[in-house]
Motif scaffolding. Sequence first.
Motif, PDB file in Angstrom:
ATOM      1  N   MET A1058       4.034   3.458   5.285  1.00  0.00           N
ATOM      2  CA  MET A1058       4.162   4.919   5.267  1.00  0.00           C
ATOM      3  C   MET A1058       3.099   5.479   6.202  1.00  0.00           C
ATOM      4  SD  MET A1058       3.866   7.618   2.082  1.00  0.00           S
ATOM      5  CE  MET A1058       2.101   7.432   1.934  1.00  0.00           C
ATOM      6  N   ILE A1059       3.479   6.369   7.106  1.00  0.00           N
ATOM      7  CA  ILE A1059       2.580   6.880   8.144  1.00  0.00           C
ATOM      8  C   ILE A1059       2.412   8.379   7.953  1.00  0.00           C
ATOM      9  CG2 ILE A1059       2.267   7.194  10.621  1.00  0.00           C
ATOM     10  CD1 ILE A1059       3.871   4.613  11.014  1.00  0.00           C
ATOM     11  N   MET A1060       1.146   8.824   8.012  1.00  0.00           N
ATOM     12  CA  MET A1060       0.797  10.260   7.960  1.00  0.00           C
ATOM     13  C   MET A1060       0.094  10.615   9.258  1.00  0.00           C
ATOM     14  SD  MET A1060      -0.649  10.403   4.031  1.00  0.00           S
ATOM     15  CE  MET A1060      -0.999  12.170   4.157  1.00  0.00           C
ATOM     16  N   GLU A1061       0.387  11.808   9.761  1.00  0.00           N
ATOM     17  CA  GLU A1061      -0.225  12.236  11.021  1.00  0.00           C
ATOM     18  C   GLU A1061      -1.714  12.521  10.849  1.00  0.00           C
ATOM     19  OE1 GLU A1061       1.036  12.277  14.000  1.00  0.00           O
ATOM     20  OE2 GLU A1061       2.979  11.542  13.310  1.00  0.00           O
ATOM     21  N   SER A1062      -2.106  13.086   9.694  1.00  0.00           N
ATOM     22  CA  SER A1062      -3.516  13.424   9.453  1.00  0.00           C
ATOM     23  C   SER A1062      -3.744  13.495   7.954  1.00  0.00           C
ATOM     24  CB  SER A1062      -3.883  14.757  10.115  1.00  0.00           C
ATOM     25  OG  SER A1062      -3.098  15.809   9.555  1.00  0.00           O
ATOM     26  N   LEU A1063      -5.020  13.475   7.608  1.00  0.00           N
ATOM     27  CA  LEU A1063      -5.400  13.593   6.209  1.00  0.00           C
ATOM     28  C   LEU A1063      -5.984  14.977   5.965  1.00  0.00           C
ATOM     29  CD1 LEU A1063      -7.089  10.153   5.404  1.00  0.00           C
ATOM     30  CD2 LEU A1063      -4.894  11.010   4.572  1.00  0.00           C
ATOM     31  N   LEU A1064      -5.435  15.686   4.984  1.00  0.00           N
ATOM     32  CA  LEU A1064      -5.922  16.994   4.574  1.00  0.00           C
ATOM     33  C   LEU A1064      -6.685  16.824   3.265  1.00  0.00           C
ATOM     34  CD1 LEU A1064      -2.704  19.083   5.345  1.00  0.00           C
ATOM     35  CD2 LEU A1064      -4.697  18.699   6.825  1.00  0.00           C
ATOM     36  N   PRO A1065      -7.473  17.792   2.903  1.00  0.00           N
ATOM     37  CA  PRO A1065      -8.246  17.658   1.646  1.00  0.00           C
ATOM     38  C   PRO A1065      -7.358  17.412   0.440  1.00  0.00           C
ATOM     39  CG  PRO A1065      -9.129  19.452   2.969  1.00  0.00           C
ATOM     40  CD  PRO A1065      -7.887  18.999   3.670  1.00  0.00           C
ATOM     41  N   GLU A1066      -6.149  17.975   0.422  1.00  0.00           N
ATOM     42  CA  GLU A1066      -5.292  17.763  -0.738  1.00  0.00           C
ATOM     43  C   GLU A1066      -4.678  16.363  -0.773  1.00  0.00           C
ATOM     44  OE1 GLU A1066      -2.950  20.198   2.380  1.00  0.00           O
ATOM     45  OE2 GLU A1066      -4.982  20.167   1.487  1.00  0.00           O
ATOM     46  N   ASP A1067      -4.940  15.534   0.264  1.00  0.00           N
ATOM     47  CA  ASP A1067      -4.406  14.165   0.282  1.00  0.00           C
ATOM     48  C   ASP A1067      -5.357  13.171  -0.375  1.00  0.00           C
ATOM     49  OD1 ASP A1067      -2.065  14.894   1.648  1.00  0.00           O
ATOM     50  OD2 ASP A1067      -3.089  14.793   3.587  1.00  0.00           O
ATOM     51  N   GLU A1068      -6.413  13.652  -0.970  1.00  0.00           N
ATOM     52  CA  GLU A1068      -7.354  12.765  -1.649  1.00  0.00           C
ATOM     53  C   GLU A1068      -6.768  12.365  -3.004  1.00  0.00           C
ATOM     54  OE1 GLU A1068     -12.087  12.599  -2.937  1.00  0.00           O
ATOM     55  OE2 GLU A1068     -11.224  14.441  -2.146  1.00  0.00           O
ATOM     56  N   GLY A1069      -6.723  11.048  -3.249  1.00  0.00           N
ATOM     57  CA  GLY A1069      -6.159  10.579  -4.509  1.00  0.00           C
ATOM     58  C   GLY A1069      -5.695   9.127  -4.405  1.00  0.00           C
ATOM     59  N   THR A1070      -4.655   8.773  -5.235  1.00  0.00           N
ATOM     60  CA  THR A1070      -4.160   7.389  -5.333  1.00  0.00           C
ATOM     61  C   THR A1070      -2.746   7.296  -4.761  1.00  0.00           C
ATOM     62  OG1 THR A1070      -5.466   7.021  -7.327  1.00  0.00           O
ATOM     63  CG2 THR A1070      -3.670   5.460  -6.882  1.00  0.00           C
ATOM     64  N   PHE A1071      -2.590   6.351  -3.815  1.00  0.00           N
ATOM     65  CA  PHE A1071      -1.287   6.085  -3.223  1.00  0.00           C
ATOM     66  C   PHE A1071      -0.740   4.785  -3.829  1.00  0.00           C
ATOM     67  CE2 PHE A1071      -3.360   8.844  -0.244  1.00  0.00           C
ATOM     68  CZ  PHE A1071      -2.349   9.650   0.277  1.00  0.00           C
ATOM     69  N   THR A1072       0.566   4.802  -4.190  1.00  0.00           N
ATOM     70  CA  THR A1072       1.187   3.635  -4.832  1.00  0.00           C
ATOM     71  C   THR A1072       2.548   3.357  -4.195  1.00  0.00           C
ATOM     72  OG1 THR A1072       0.091   4.161  -6.925  1.00  0.00           O
ATOM     73  CG2 THR A1072       1.955   2.633  -7.005  1.00  0.00           C
ATOM     74  N   PHE A1073       2.807   2.048  -3.917  1.00  0.00           N
ATOM     75  CA  PHE A1073       4.133   1.595  -3.484  1.00  0.00           C
ATOM     76  C   PHE A1073       4.754   0.824  -4.651  1.00  0.00           C
ATOM     77  CE2 PHE A1073       3.497   1.294   1.427  1.00  0.00           C
ATOM     78  CZ  PHE A1073       3.167   2.640   1.444  1.00  0.00           C
ATOM     79  N   GLN A1074       5.895   1.273  -5.139  1.00  0.00           N
ATOM     80  CA  GLN A1074       6.604   0.606  -6.231  1.00  0.00           C
ATOM     81  C   GLN A1074       7.840  -0.104  -5.659  1.00  0.00           C
ATOM     82  OE1 GLN A1074       7.426   3.674  -9.097  1.00  0.00           O
ATOM     83  NE2 GLN A1074       5.285   3.764  -9.825  1.00  0.00           N
ATOM     84  N   LEU A1075       7.945  -1.422  -5.905  1.00  0.00           N
ATOM     85  CA  LEU A1075       9.012  -2.257  -5.335  1.00  0.00           C
ATOM     86  C   LEU A1075       9.947  -2.710  -6.445  1.00  0.00           C
ATOM     87  CD1 LEU A1075       6.359  -2.621  -3.504  1.00  0.00           C
ATOM     88  CD2 LEU A1075       7.468  -4.686  -2.651  1.00  0.00           C
ATOM     89  N   GLN A1076      11.242  -2.752  -6.114  1.00  0.00           N
ATOM     90  CA  GLN A1076      12.243  -3.262  -7.041  1.00  0.00           C
ATOM     91  C   GLN A1076      13.326  -3.992  -6.243  1.00  0.00           C
ATOM     92  OE1 GLN A1076      14.039  -0.361  -9.619  1.00  0.00           O
ATOM     93  NE2 GLN A1076      15.273  -1.863 -10.716  1.00  0.00           N
ATOM     94  N   ASP A1077      13.617  -5.232  -6.688  1.00  0.00           N
ATOM     95  CA  ASP A1077      14.657  -6.059  -6.048  1.00  0.00           C
ATOM     96  C   ASP A1077      15.442  -6.734  -7.157  1.00  0.00           C
ATOM     97  OD1 ASP A1077      16.255  -7.485  -4.393  1.00  0.00           O
ATOM     98  OD2 ASP A1077      14.697  -8.804  -3.605  1.00  0.00           O
ATOM     99  N   GLY A1078      16.530  -6.113  -7.552  1.00  0.00           N
ATOM    100  CA  GLY A1078      17.267  -6.593  -8.699  1.00  0.00           C
ATOM    101  C   GLY A1078      16.432  -6.425  -9.948  1.00  0.00           C
TER     102      GLY A1078
END
Length: 1407
Positions: A1058-1078
């Motif tokens: 996942m690509i973001m152009e820039s980081l703003l103050p409201e982007d501070e926190g926890t990023f999670t990728f959830q995967l499901q395959d069957g």
Amino acid sequence: MLLHCCTDTILCLRLSSSYSGLEESRLSPMPKRAKPTYLAMDKENQIIGYVVPIFRGSQEYASGFSDTEEARVKESAGYMARRNLFTSGLEMERTEQTSRKVSMRESAERISLSKRIYENEEHHKRMNKDSLMHAPEFVIKPRSHTVWEKQCVRLHCTVSGWPDPRVVWYKNNVTIDPMAHPGKYKLESSYNVHSLEINRCDFDDTAQYRVSAMNSKGELSSFASIVVKSTFQYVTRFHMSNCVTVYGHDYGITFDTHIVDGFGVSFGREGETMSLGATVIISPNLARYQPEVQWYRDDVLLQPSKWCHMHWSGDKATLTLTHLNKEDEGLYTLRITTKSKYETYSAYVFVRDADAEVEGAPGAPLDVKCQDANKDYVIVTWKQPAVDGGSSILGYFVDRCEVGTTHWSQCNDTPIKFARFPVTGLVEGRSYTFRVRAVNKSGMSRPSRVSEAVAAMDPADRARMRGTSAPWTGQIIVTEEEPAEGVVPGKPKELEVTEATKNYVVLSWKPPGERGHEGIMYYVEKCVSGTDSWQRVNTEIPVKSPRFALFDLAEGKAYSFRVRCCNSAGVGEPSEATEATTVGDKLDIPSAPGRVVPTRNTDTSVVVSWEASRDAKELVGYYIEASIVGSNKFEPCNNKPVKGTRFICHGLVTGESYVFRVKALNAAGLSECSQESEAIEVKAAIASPTPPYGISVLECVRDSMVLAWKQPTFIGGADITGYFVDYREVINGVPGTWHEANVKSVSDRAYRVSDLKENRKYQFQVRAANMAGVGIPSLPSGTFVCEEWTIAVPGPPHDLQVTEVRANTLVLLYKPPVYQGRDPVNGFYIDIKEADAEEEAWRGVNEKAILTNYMKIKILKEGETYVFRVRAQNKAGVGKASEPTEPVLAETKPGTTEIVVDVDDDGVISMNFACSNLTPDSKFVWSKNYEEITDDTRITVATSGGKSKATFNMLAEDDIGIYSCAVTHTDGAGSSYTLSAEELKKLLELSHDHKFPIIPLKTELAVELQEKGRIRFWLQAEKISANGKIEYVFNDNSLSQGEKYKMNFNKDTGVIEMIMESLLPEDEGTFTFQLQDGKATNQSSLVLIGDVFKGLQKESAFMRKEWHRKQGPHFVEYLSYEVTPECCVILKCKVGNIKKETVALWYKDGREVKGDEKLTFTEGVLKLEIAQISKKDAGVYEIVLKDDRGQDTSTLNLTEQANSSTALKIQSTDEGIRLYSFVSYYNEALQVTWHHKDSAIAFTDRIKSGVVGEQLWLQITEPTEKDKGKYAIEFHDGKDGLKRTVELSGQGEATAKFQMAPYFLYNRARVAGGLPDVVTIQELKALNLTCNISGEPLPEVVWLKNEREIVSDGHYVMKLEAGKYASFTITTVNTADSGKYSILVKNKYGTESADFTVSVFSPDSKK
């Protein structure tokens, strides 16, 4: 014959003495007479003796009488005296009763006539040399010989003929080649005398020898036999007349012949070589005795030829078919004949067509033969092939080749459909071979096998040249041969049309009775029916043979034919005309065969029978075709026609269903196919089983005995339903009557026979039964005494079975003894020996007794044959051994499979076994600890086709044991699987993983900065399908594709980003990728808060600013200075992305510097020179680059102000960890030094440093535990120095920083120490080293010596205990163990190694 020779000699003498004194007479020449015959016939045309002719001319020369006085002379006594000359040898008296004048005149006429005849013959001989040519004749024939061994023998003969005949010698119809047997044979030819010398004769030289003489006029053979007798037999007979060693029934010796290891049904292809052989055992085995060995094909005796070679080695008979053709197909029988009896063995050989040279072309015709051969004519016949190539055969071409040449010429211009063709135009006296080719719309077939050579000559001459002679009757019949004038021959007799097709008509007749003594020829005439216009067919050349083929007749028209004879005297009267014959095929194609009925035979063959074709004429045979049901593709079962109405079709696939059809054929062609038979599945027909064998006693009490026996070798294709036991009492060695021991059958192979009498003797027999019935009884057992056993040790175990046979292992099953002895059985011993070894070779497999009724034996050698037996023990000792098993060959049979344990996606654990050689009656039998599983509470069994699955309902400790699967009605197919406690634990863990699957990740979620300062969040899955789904979450809120977030999932590599152009103050926190395959899931999170977020945000902004700066003119290297030797200061910088419109403006303390003449702009480098610098030049210098794209500024403070830098920071990258710091300015004069734990860092491929703009960085690739600690950067600009430090650890202030470090930093494989650098050890000692390893998942451990992997054996022992301790042991050290050793640990997060050196010394060298 004696009188004939004498009178001819007298005639020649008188002629030679009278030629000079007599005048030539003008009498007409006498015609050439035919060669007389000297065989006497009775009224039934049977040969009764020889005829000796008396020539009238010779008698007149001798007596001088006239014709008018002959009658009176015959009645006189003088005439009777002359006749007695032939019987008594007395001299005849001659009485002269005619006048001298008459006698002289008649004598002169005869002499004149004889002279003219002689001169005329001599003239013709000079004009035509062919009249001198004659076929070979044996003046002296070879005679038979009987010789002793090691003697030499010579066969010789004298041959006449012109041209000189070529002589060839044969042994049993095989050409003798002296070059192939140097020194054995010697051939000589001199002045028409030919000899064959055989040196040092032996038994193999006993044979029939043939000498063949051949020239252009014909061929003649003569035979002689050589019998070689053994000198040993002679000596034995001479010295031991009362003990004659002559072999045979006449001398009291009876030979028993057994044919073993015979040949089976064989399949070959045209052009291949095939050998059939069988081992022959003759008892008694007498040295040098050779039985009569004969080979038959379809009950026809085979003779050695170039197509088949026969060999007898003393105990093995071999027949080699050197070049297979379809003529070689048939039932082959080996017959071994001795003086007392004979033994036969038969099997069928099938020959398939060779691959066609043209795709779709038919198969080659077969059985090409020559019939009715005459002087210029022969009929060639053949059989049509079974394979037409997919389209009907249009016809056949006949080719001929003259013997002695290799040129083949085609006999017919257009293909003929009739399988018989008359070939005309042959040259008399020459020999020919023929072949036939078939043609259809796709092309021409391969040629057939060539026919036997045939000579174009009169059949009577051929019979005479083959040596046909009349039997001797003991009589000589004297007849007179009347001289005949040239007479016109009479009418031919018995003219008839023997064959009529639409292509040709064949006429046959017999020569006339009135034809004189010279040869006759024939003219053939035809007449269209309804007209009287006779037309001569062969106008130019009369035919010599009483056969003639007429071509080019109009199909559908009716013709009559007649024949005329001719000779030098003229053309005779025509024969009686034939009846009108309509041109067309007289022979009809046979009708289709009737109902076809298949019946089962074996598991690869079916017996097919059918109703014969009705009203079929000249039937040649039948072709049978088979097709798998549903395929609609028929294949021939036989390629050579069979004449019966029953045939066994071999080579079928077991278990498949087939339908059959039959075609009949004769010379006119193949019939329509019969109706298809009913479908039949190929499997062995059910029969009653063969007798059991190996009857033994397991226990005996006062009135009963327990018997055991072995299963029949052939169970009849169906399971055995039970056994019946019979017994009889033996009194004084005389067996009594058989009695039934059991009325109902018993299923076990052991039975107690009750109601016996104590101390009586009994014999037993056993019969096996299946659904087909009760088989024949076994042979009577030995005689057993019914007396109670009182021994303390147990009786013999019984019912031994061998299963799961492999190259080095097998499983032996057995049942405990019925008789336990005084104490219960407490163990078993297994014995083994090679099958052909002596009894003393028995040896034990196990040293300690085992308690189970089975044992896996692992000490076999591949290819060896073994037998086994079992002994039981109790407290009293070891009992009697069981009966041995049948011999077992240690080999892994082709197609052998093993049990496969599988865990499906739902976590269900199952055992699977497959078998490819099933029979229709085969069943899968699952067992635990070799006892059949009948309870389905723990295991569920499901079978489909050739696969069976045993599924654990709920795997637990109760299921631990040995599981086996056996397949009935096969050659022992089976396998086993041991479920141990460790295996149970692994399967349960694997089942849990499959029930609750997790998508494995190569990397956890990480962040990195890209061009323009973009922020990339990414991870990589180790395995994920194309149907996998990804959910992107930030602070428990789902993210979606848009301007701010760009998501991407590469299904090939498993990379999710996942690509973001820039980081703003409201982007501070926890990023999670959830995967499901069957059913499988996983997730990974990354926390960006506090200083970590701010640092990443600042660096992103910097990189974005840098990117925008570099879009216009910018500084590649910022402003710096250098001092020249002339004490000039040069300010310089390096610029990039400039163009002509780009301008550079210099400023000092905010004011533009005007010194344009000192400004240079070369190769992107800008310089400003300050000559004789002084304090007034101190200040802040600035340079500005600008054009229409933007501007960039660089500043240099030429004051005493020192350089400054930011704090040292940590960044996570794809490769590992990066440490970095920003300085206020950077130039080449700035000296930078990196430290780790107060020591300068030595840079390697794993640890590197560099500069990007004002950023100084240190990159650590794949960091390890050793990389933890304090890091520092020092830089000095020539005046002042500066130092920045950071702690790389998991405690205190560095905790947030380590959240960005890769996951493998903690879980990668590591070697934690315990290994020395150098080990010095004395020879013959033991070396043991241990080290600690760690990592999650558990690392893979490999030990190396001199960079090569070490395999654990008796010398090197490597162990891994508790997943933590790796040990390395050398049991007995020697000097070869010196070298460099390494341990390599590896898991998915990394690899690490540790090295140590081993030095081995000898005690002597140490001293």
